[in-house]
Scaffold this active site. Structure first.
Site, mmCIF file in Angstrom:
data_model
loop_
_atom_site.group_PDB
_atom_site.id
_atom_site.type_symbol
_atom_site.label_atom_id
_atom_site.label_comp_id
_atom_site.label_asym_id
_atom_site.label_seq_id
_atom_site.Cartn_x
_atom_site.Cartn_y
_atom_site.Cartn_z
ATOM 1 N N HIS A 1 31.826 -93.393 17.152
ATOM 2 C CA HIS A 1 30.860 -92.468 16.572
ATOM 3 C C HIS A 1 29.731 -93.264 15.937
ATOM 4 O O HIS A 1 29.874 -94.461 15.659
ATOM 5 C CB HIS A 1 31.529 -91.569 15.511
ATOM 6 C CG HIS A 1 32.218 -92.321 14.426
ATOM 7 N ND1 HIS A 1 33.490 -92.839 14.574
ATOM 8 C CD2 HIS A 1 31.826 -92.665 13.174
ATOM 9 C CE1 HIS A 1 33.852 -93.458 13.466
ATOM 10 N NE2 HIS A 1 32.851 -93.372 12.586
ATOM 11 N N ARG B 1 33.149 -102.538 16.065
ATOM 12 C CA ARG B 1 31.801 -102.050 16.349
ATOM 13 C C ARG B 1 31.523 -102.053 17.846
ATOM 14 O O ARG B 1 32.050 -102.865 18.592
ATOM 15 C CB ARG B 1 30.774 -102.915 15.615
ATOM 16 C CG ARG B 1 30.996 -102.944 14.110
ATOM 17 C CD ARG B 1 30.097 -103.960 13.423
ATOM 18 N NE ARG B 1 30.457 -104.070 12.006
ATOM 19 C CZ ARG B 1 31.364 -104.903 11.545
ATOM 20 N NH1 ARG B 1 32.000 -105.711 12.373
ATOM 21 N NH2 ARG B 1 31.653 -104.934 10.259
#
Length: 261
Positions: free
Chosen positions: A114, A133
Site C-alpha cells: 500500500h 518497501r
C-alpha cells in the site's frame, strides 16, 4: 501499457490477460506474482528507460488534450515528479486507487502492499518487526523478500473498506473494529451542544488523539488538569475514565486506539 509490458515480458503479460479474461482467481494471482517479480527484478537502466518513455508519452497525450485516465496518467506524472526514476511509479498498474472520504476507513492485512499518496489519516498498526518497501522511497528495497512475502490475491478496493458502527450507548462514539484482535479504533465526535463529556473506561489501555477542538481534561489517575487541543496525545490506563470540559464552540473530534478485550 506497452512500457510495463516490455519489462514483465510478453509471455507473463499474456498469462495475466488470459487468466483475467477467464475469471480464474488462482491463475490471476500466479500471473500477478510473475509480472510483479519480473518488474521488481528489472535492471535499473531498463526500468528507468521504460519509465521515461512512459512519462514522455503520457505528457504528450495530456498536452494534446487526450484522455490519459486509462493509463492513470495524472497519478503517474505526479508520482514521477515526486520520485523521478523510481520503480514504484509502475505500482499504479498493480494496485487499486482508493479515495477515502472523511470518516471512512480501510483495513489492510499483513503482506498487502500500500502507499499513502496525499491527505491525512489516522493509522493503527499491529506489532511488527519489519517494514519491506517496494518503491517511492530513497530507502533500501529488499526485492527478494518483498516478492516472496506479498499476497497477490486480487480483490476490488471495495472489499478493503469497512464502515464505522455507531455505539448504541453513546451517539458520539463510532467504532472501527477490523477483523483482527490486535487493535480497534474509536472516533469520538462531540457536538458543540455538549460542554461536559465523559470518555468511558475500557478494559485495556488506550491512546487518545485530539484532531479538533479544545478542552480541559481531568481523571482520577492524573495529578492535575490537562489542557487538550489539536495535536494533543494522551495515554489512558486500563479502567480509567476521562472527564472533558469543552472550551471550543465547534465541539471536539478525537480518535482513540485501543484493544477491546
Amino acid at each position: 501499457v506497452p512500457e510495463l509490458r516490455a519489462l514483465v515480458g510478453e509471455v507473463a503479460a499474456e498469462q495475466l490477460e488470459q487468466s483475467s479474461a477467464s475469471h480464474d482467481p488462482r491463475g490471476v494471482s500466479a500471473a500477478l506474482r510473475v509480472c510483479f517479480t519480473r518488474l521488481m527484478k528489472s535492471e535499473k537502466k531498463a526500468f528507468v528507460d521504460q519509465l521515461n518513455t512512459l512519462v514522455q508519452r503520457i505528457s504528450r497525450e495530456a498536452a494534446d488534450g487526450q484522455d490519459t485516465s486509462g493509463s492513470n496518467g495524472d497519478l503517474l506524472l505526479r508520482l514521477h515528479a515526486q520520485f523521478p526514476g523510481d520503480i514504484g511509479c509502475f505500482a499504479v498498474y498493480f494496485l487499486n486507487l482508493v479515495r477515502l472520504e472523511p470518516g471512512e476507513a480501510m483495513f489492510l492485512a499483513a503482506n498487502e502492499p500500500h502507499a499513502y499518496l496525499q491527505g491525512d489519516c489516522v493509522e493503527c498498526m499491529a506489532c511488527s518487526d519489519n517494514t519491506v518497501r517496494a518503491g517511492l522511497t530513497p530507502k533500501f528495497i529488499d526485492v527478494l523478500t518483498l516478492c516472496e512475502m506479498l499476497n497477490y490475491t486480487p480483490a476490488p478496493s471495495s472489499s478493503k473498506i469497512f464502515p464505522a458502527v455507531q455505539s448504541p450507548l453513546d451517539p458520539s462514539v463510532f467504532l472501527y473494529d477490523p477483523p483482527v484482535p490486535d487493535f480497534t479504533l474509536i472516533r469520538i465526535e462531540i457536538p458543540s451542544s455538549i460542554k461536559l463529556y465523559l470518555v468511558s473506561a475500557l478494559d485495556s489501555a488506550s491512546i487518545l488523539l485530539v484532531l479538533r477542538g479544545t478542552a480541559v481534561a481531568t481523571s482520577t489517575a492524573a495529578a492535575s488538569e490537562m489542557s487538550l487541543r489539536r495535536g494533543s496525545v494522551l495515554f489512558v490506563s486500563a479502567n480509567e475514565s476521562l472527564s472533558l470540559r469543552l472550551a471550543s464552540p465547534d465541539g471536539m473530534l478525537l480518535f482513540r486506539a485501543c484493544c477491546l478485550l
